[in-house]
Write an enzyme that holds these catalytic residues in place. Sequence first.
Site, PDB file in Angstrom:
ATOM      1  N   HIS B 325      16.611   6.499  79.932  1.00 10.25           N
ATOM      2  CA  HIS B 325      15.634   5.408  80.711  1.00 10.25           C
ATOM      3  C   HIS B 325      16.325   5.264  82.020  1.00 10.25           C
ATOM      4  O   HIS B 325      15.621   4.935  82.956  1.00 10.25           O
ATOM      5  CB  HIS B 325      15.790   4.225  79.912  1.00 10.25           C
ATOM      6  N   GLY B 326      17.584   5.304  82.277  1.00 11.52           N
ATOM      7  CA  GLY B 326      18.205   5.069  83.543  1.00 11.52           C
ATOM      8  C   GLY B 326      19.599   5.255  83.715  1.00 11.52           C
ATOM      9  O   GLY B 326      20.387   5.019  82.774  1.00 11.52           O
TER      10      GLY B 326
END
Lengths: 347, 466
Positions: B325-326
């Site tokens: 996701h990041g």
Amino acid sequence: MKRSFTHFILRCLLAALPVAGLILAYVVADPFRVIWPADDAIAQWGDSLQVNINQGHVSAMNFMRYNGERHYDSFIMGSSMSQNYKASDWAAHLPAGASIYHFDAWRETLQGISDKLDFLEKQGTTVNNVLIVIEEEMLHRDADVSDFRFMGSPITSPDVGTLDFHWRFFKNCLSMDVIRFFLDPQGHASQAVSQGIVTRDVPSRIPELNESYYAQFDSLIAVSPDAFFTPERLAQREIRAVPTVDGPQMHGPREQQARHLAEQLHRLGAHYIILVPPRYGRPTLCAYDRVVLAEIFGRDHVFDFSDHPTMSTDPRCFYDRDAHLISRCCKQLLDSCYSTSISLHSR
Amino acid sequence: MQFDTYIYALFLPVVFLIYWWLRKRLTWQNAFLLAASYVFYGWWDWRFLGLILITTLTTFFTALPIGGNSRRAVRRGFVAANVVVNLGILATFKYFNFFADALRDLLGALGLHADWPTLNILLPVGISFYTFQAISYTIDVYRGKTKATRQLLPFMTYIAFFPQLVAGPIERADHLMPQLTSPRRFDYGQAVTGMRQILWGLAKKVLIANTMGNYLDTMLYNPLAMNAWTIVLAAILFAIQIYADFSGYSDIAIGSARLLGIELVANFRYPYFSRSMREFWQRWHISLMSWFREYVYIPLGGSRRGKWRTCLNIMVVFALSGLWHGADATFVIWGTVNGLMLLPSVFMSRRETTAHASWRDLPRCLGVFALAAIMFLIFRANNLDHLGQMCHTLVYGNWAALPMGLSAMLYIAPFVVVEWLGRKQEFPLKHLPLPTAVRWLIYWGLSLAILFSSTHDTQQFIYFQF
């Protein structure tokens, strides 16, 4: 397949009806005067109320409309503070036959002026004379993209798309505040004025010069100044005996923009003056900026009146709180510029 | 190009009309679809198209020898090469600075001074999504699940298909490729369903997600200045926002694909009406979770090697999912904590017996929602400091005052009711058991509400940053 495809398209068109109807109504009504020629219907609610137009776009549209017959060659550029420099006052200092046009925009930027000169060049317009009014605030202002009323016109600004420009006006038209006002202008006038949708200070306009001026204020000031500069009006103004000096602004992008602007003016072979007007009780141009402006545009071309001894301290020189110099004072400043030895371009 | 912009509202009908006009020439239709997809993607920044081309061509040409070679070592070598190239691009653009900073901090903590430059680069939109789609193709070819295609055009379209290019659903070759290599017929019912799904997706994004976003910008700007109930409400609002935002995007993507006669996999199935966290993860971001299950969890042994190994595999999957996701510690924490919350289910028997939750399941659904909301608060934190401030307010803040932003419930309540009533369908608008006139009033009302509510400066879909 063909039948069901057609049926589907018809259903989609039916579904889009309300949205299409809204868009059609918007195009026909053109409430912000950005689609049809603005001057044809600009004072929709009589003399007392006018929608706050995007002057940059109106300037560009009027130019396209009238340039064919008037062949403009002299331009007054700047923000709303250039508005009250009248073409007739400037014409007295220009060669006979000069055709003047106000190519201004509210909250104009150096980049915006540069874009307009690029546009004129692309149009093949001869640019003989340019009067650029650069108020001190313009030196620390970037293009205002957050407020649709001040965004650049797609006609002159390469960074603004036509569709995007009109979509923003359409979207802003759908705000409840705007809808309420357009449905009942008089009933919601005060609210609309405070929200900046409309203004009560409705100027007279000369479309072919793109000139706005406050005829009623000027005549009142000429005949009976106290009737205009009422105690209430003057009380609204901040009284500062000594204007302050702001820090240096002419560096980085703004300095580059100014240098690019000077290059354009030289390339076009235009005779130009840069006029820095006074503002009542507001910062004056700092010494550093004055030197940089003189270095970029040439000492003989820059006229800094930001610390004008009388105008910057006299509230009666301004129509409003602190910014818009009355046309009589504008004429005085223009005359001051031309009383020095400027060799004007002669066609 | 964002789905909730007027540009897309102009783009999609034009693509639709030309696409079906070319229906008798499959190659031309695919070529047009590819061109439209590249225009769609290049609208952000045309330079990013180079990365898609590298990913596409690398994957296409490494898959050919994998499919056509009988020697396992050779095939594995090509798989490894493909995965290294694709993950290398992803790592460079998404994770380089994260790991460089982390290593520098670690060395700094050990008293060693390290100073190396970080890359000043933009994160290409959707890179995590199309990279995973490309990797899944290579692995599927290696496993023999799908055949290596020799048709470059449909394959390029498979990677770049615009409805799902930037935020999924992450497709698999055995599902999407056959649809791209065979002639499509216009299906009236499919197209109408697509339009309804687009409308519902837009409503979720514009009316719910963007509105929640506006509330949250204020509520979480400075958590220390808020009272404790505001942080609790913010957790609820963000849980709703991220669901409405991402599932709204997925609905528009699936609906747009349906207009073109292509079915994409489902990405959400009313996750907040789940009765356990296990069920939640079977209904939330389905295409990503199934990707991790198939390409990470099962190769690690899945649940076949005992309960403790299962727990380890779950933790690995969720930590990776967080990292996907990041490039930020908050995402890794979010993934890890989610994994931890799933561990009890390894030791418990399944209780869900019906496909859809009923009224009696509501308390359990609320429990799952509460857990998810807490998790998403970690997800929403800008960084560890911001997360710390939220926790501080929750522990030491004022619990006596009413929360800010209570009026947001006026938006949430009808949304939740509609979702609940429609939970047995793919999306609530799919079949409305109402008279035609009422249905049309609903369609028109929603269209106008979307138009009136959308601001000029659209809020980017949350998952675009991944």
